[in-house]
Write an enzyme that holds these catalytic residues in place. Structure first.
Site, mmCIF file in Angstrom:
data_model
loop_
_atom_site.group_PDB
_atom_site.id
_atom_site.type_symbol
_atom_site.label_atom_id
_atom_site.label_comp_id
_atom_site.label_asym_id
_atom_site.label_seq_id
_atom_site.Cartn_x
_atom_site.Cartn_y
_atom_site.Cartn_z
ATOM 1 N N HIS A 156 27.811 6.208 -60.048
ATOM 2 C CA HIS A 156 26.452 6.876 -60.077
ATOM 3 C C HIS A 156 26.950 8.389 -59.721
ATOM 4 O O HIS A 156 26.689 8.706 -58.510
ATOM 5 C CB HIS A 156 25.456 6.278 -59.601
ATOM 6 C CG HIS A 156 25.250 4.944 -60.216
ATOM 7 N ND1 HIS A 156 26.242 3.635 -59.485
ATOM 8 C CD2 HIS A 156 24.139 4.181 -60.815
ATOM 9 C CE1 HIS A 156 25.880 2.442 -60.292
ATOM 10 N NE2 HIS A 156 24.889 2.903 -60.949
ATOM 11 N N HIS B 237 22.490 9.215 -64.437
ATOM 12 C CA HIS B 237 22.449 8.338 -63.421
ATOM 13 C C HIS B 237 23.543 7.538 -63.000
ATOM 14 O O HIS B 237 24.006 7.318 -61.929
ATOM 15 C CB HIS B 237 21.099 7.527 -63.762
ATOM 16 C CG HIS B 237 20.927 6.347 -62.529
ATOM 17 N ND1 HIS B 237 20.107 6.406 -61.375
ATOM 18 C CD2 HIS B 237 21.371 4.906 -62.783
ATOM 19 C CE1 HIS B 237 20.176 5.320 -60.898
ATOM 20 N NE2 HIS B 237 20.914 4.419 -61.438
ATOM 21 N N GLU C 187 7.338 -12.096 -45.218
ATOM 22 C CA GLU C 187 8.658 -12.901 -45.065
ATOM 23 C C GLU C 187 9.936 -11.903 -45.558
ATOM 24 O O GLU C 187 10.777 -11.984 -44.516
ATOM 25 C CB GLU C 187 8.647 -14.033 -45.904
ATOM 26 C CG GLU C 187 7.709 -15.159 -45.367
ATOM 27 C CD GLU C 187 6.354 -15.205 -46.096
ATOM 28 O OE1 GLU C 187 5.394 -15.908 -45.664
ATOM 29 O OE2 GLU C 187 6.071 -13.925 -46.838
ATOM 30 N N HIS D 128 3.828 -26.206 -51.220
ATOM 31 C CA HIS D 128 4.204 -25.969 -49.738
ATOM 32 C C HIS D 128 5.456 -26.901 -49.393
ATOM 33 O O HIS D 128 5.594 -26.937 -48.317
ATOM 34 C CB HIS D 128 3.062 -26.059 -48.553
ATOM 35 C CG HIS D 128 2.308 -24.842 -48.485
ATOM 36 N ND1 HIS D 128 1.605 -24.336 -49.803
ATOM 37 C CD2 HIS D 128 2.100 -23.947 -47.543
ATOM 38 C CE1 HIS D 128 1.169 -23.135 -49.574
ATOM 39 N NE2 HIS D 128 1.340 -23.061 -48.122
#
Length: 664
Positions: A29, A260, A410, A472
């Protein structure tokens, strides 16, 4: 030579080292290094505090290339400023097998690389941990020893990834004013213009999260320097939007997605040389430019020397503790503290959930290890991660606490913990529910790849969650975590195994660890006062058979006591049965083959039991073993009834064993 001419020549050295390396590799790149060369030249040439002769100087500024695809930017800088671990041959070897210049920067592989980047947003999120660690360490040891900044170069992709929002909110809330992010605002991604997918006012977004934000011309060295100097005096973290042209200097490709992620091509590279007046062959840096860069590498030598003198003059005890913490060594009293924890566990035989066991262990460990810094993704009282020693929150302006309010973030928490560990001086641990380890997974994977000591406390580890239901109740998460190389996963069955898991996690300096802990109460299984750390074997016989075993039951966590109950049923029927606890697949796999064979045993019937999917168990017990566990998602209801509903009971385990015995 004017200052601007000198700057341009120094920046062009970066541009063409990057472009030539990508061209030689036919991969990489070039656009970002060419576009951000001016910013990098000002940062490394005039602002960053670093010493190539001592890459691990504790009070160096940290530089993080979050846009890791532009790795030739940092490799060029390391070579130009004189890092001994980066030669011109290394630059020429870009992206080749075994080289020091891999496709994306790798911590521990290339000197001067502070963190492994490439997955976008990770470096930016790591930087929050770096900056937070600097403030916490300064609060504990003083500004004479700890006083540095964290600088980040981030791209559009870093700001698009969702983790960036978690990270910038946390940094803003903590007022991490020594965190400075330089955004490569080039308006281009792989698919084309950022307008295809983005309509966000990024400056307003950062300001809304408690940052200063400003926009500059990323090719104006005076503007770059002025913005950096302002940022260093701020009382907030700072975003500097550097408006740049991707692939700057490439006549037909600059400003487009064509530069890029692909080589410029021979013709375009030659045209870029002509456009920028760089009349030198590939990989050649003229003497005047290299000398200027090497002088930049020497710029902080005096600051480094003065810091060393302050360290030498510091109080003997303070200095010793600082140096121990930086080395990452556990205190000499650790073994004694651990032995005391195990002794107390043997004395208190009351059934407790292993999340409570974890809290009991942490109370003693955090009191003895000031480097332990905790936190939770807004589940502190469920994870039981806060102790008396860590009762004070890490809060501006003092930062002298040891517990971090990560909020319901998280992924940001896991990435910040990586940054804290990488910074040095701390052992971070953080909690959430095991099912939400999926939200942490990319950062856990990078912690394992980097080999850093981070501890994840994942509670509510099975269908034992009960009433919260299948959303859960983790059934596949433990297997998914066990699949990550260099990650130790512990699922302890009682307080003793929990203490052993913590001991091993803290001693494991070359990788992260997971503790999967229960919500439901469990009996003490390890009643033998023997203090040997049996969890270190990964698996061991915890309850023997009365005679030559006909059945071997294998389990982890809460199912170990369930297997002990099944053993009693089978023994009562005259079937000698043994129980093997398997707290860590990884440690068991590391044992010699003969040791593993002895633990597995010769019983004709083997049954593995875990309130999760079977995946991974065959490597322990073999594909011919029976398995009692989950084959799908859970259900909502009281934990005991949920276990019974899915047939994970002592009676069902005993029946499965007897069924196999009849067939054998």
């Amino acid at each position: 030579m004017s200052n601007r001419e000198k700057h341009d020549r120094m920046a062009n050295a970066i541009r063409f080292l990057a472009a030539d390396a990508v061209q030689a590799a036919n991969s990489g790149h070039p656009g970002m290094p060419m576009g951000m060369a001016d910013v990098a030249t000002v940062l490394f040439g005039k602002v960053l505090k670093f010493d190539p002769a001592d890459p691990h100087w504790p009070d160096r500024d940290r530089f993080i290339l979050s846009a890791g695809h532009g790795s030739m930017l940092i490799y060029s800088l390391l070579y130009l400023t004189g890092y001994e671990g980066m030669s011109l041959d290394d630059i020429k070897n870009f992206r080749q097998l075994g080289s020091k210049t891999p496709g994306h920067p790798e911590y521990g592989h290339t000197v001067g690389v502070e963190t492994t980047t490439g997955p976008l947003g990770q470096g930016l999120a790591n930087s929050v941990g770096f900056a937070l660690a600097e403030r916490m360490l300064a609060a504990q040891f003083g500004g004479d020893l700890v006083d540095h900044h964290t600088y980040v170069i981030a791209g559009d992709g870093c700001l698009m990834e969702g983790i960036s929002e978690e990270a910038i909110e946390l940094a803003g809330r903590q007022k991490l004013n020594k965190l400075i992010v330089l955004w490569d605002d080039n308006h281009i991604t792989i698919d084309g213009s950022t307008a295809l997918s983005v309509a966000t006012d990024q400056l307003a977004r950062f300001e809304a999260s408690g940052w200063n934000a400003t926009r500059i011309d990323g090719h104006d060295p005076d503007a770059i320097l002025a913005a950096l100097e302002r940022a260093k005096t701020s009382d907030k973290p700072t975003l500097i939007a550097c408006r740049t042209t991707i692939g700057f200097g490439a006549p037909t490709k600059q400003g487009t997605n064509g530069v890029h992620g692909a080589p410029l091509g021979a013709d375009e590279l030659a045209a870029a040389r002509k456009a920028l007046g760089w009349d030198y062959p590939a990989f050649e840096v003229p003497t005047d430019v290299l000398d200027a860069w090497r002088l930049a590498g020497l710029r902080s030598r005096q600051a480094h020397k003065a810091w060393g003198e302050r360290l030498k003059a510091a109080d003997h005890e303070l200095r010793g503790e600082f140096e121990r913490r930086v080395r990452g060594e556990l205190p000499s009293k650790f073994a004694e503290v651990y032995a005391g924890i195990v002794a107390r566990a043997h004395a208190d035989k009351n059934p407790v959930a292993t999340r409570k066991s974890g809290e009991i262990v942490l109370e003693a460990l955090t009191a003895a290890l000031p480097e332990m810094v905790g936190g939770s993704a807004d589940l502190t009282h469920s994870n039981n991660t806060k102790t008396k020693a860590t009762s004070v929150y890490v809060e501006p302006p003092k930062y002298d606490g040891r517990y971090i309010n990560y909020g319901i973030r998280e992924h940001g928490m896991a990435a910040a913990m990586n940054g804290i560990a990488l910074h040095g001086g701390f052992i971070p641990y953080g909690g959430t529910f095991l099912v939400f380890s999926d939200y942490c997974r990319p950062s856990i994977r990078l912690a394992a790849l980097m080999g850093v000591r981070v501890v994840y406390v994942f509670t509510h580890d099975s269908i034992g969650v009960g009433e919260d239901g299948p959303t859960h109740q983790p059934v596949e998460q433990i297997a998914a975590l066990r699949a990550i190389p260099n990650l130790l996963v512990f699922r302890p069955c009682d307080t003793v195994e929990t203490a052993e898991a913590w001991k091993l996690a803290l001693e494991h300096k070359t990788g992260p660890s997971v503790l999967a802990l229960t919500r439901q109460n469990l009996p003490l299984m390890r009643t033998d006062p023997n203090t040997r750390c049996l969890t270190a074997k990964g698996a061991y016989e915890i309850v023997p058979a009365s005679d030559d075993a006909q059945v071997s039951l294998f389990a982890s966590g809460s199912e170990v006591s369930l297997c002990a109950a099944a053993r009693d049923i089978l023994e009562a029927e005259g079937i000698p049965t043994r129980v093997v606890s398997v707290p860590s697949f990884e440690l068991f796999a590391n044992q010699p083959e003969e040791s593993r064979r002895q633990v597995v045993g010769t019983a004709p019937v083997k049954v593995a039991v875990e309130a999760a999917i079977r995946q991974g168990w065959d490597a322990v017990v073999g594909s011919d073993a029976a398995f009692v566990g989950m084959t799908g998602f859970g259900a909502s209801g009281p934990a005991g009834k949920v276990f019974a509903h899915f047939g994970i009971t002592a009676e069902h385990v005993a029946a499965a064993a007897k069924s196999r015995l009849k067939k054998s």
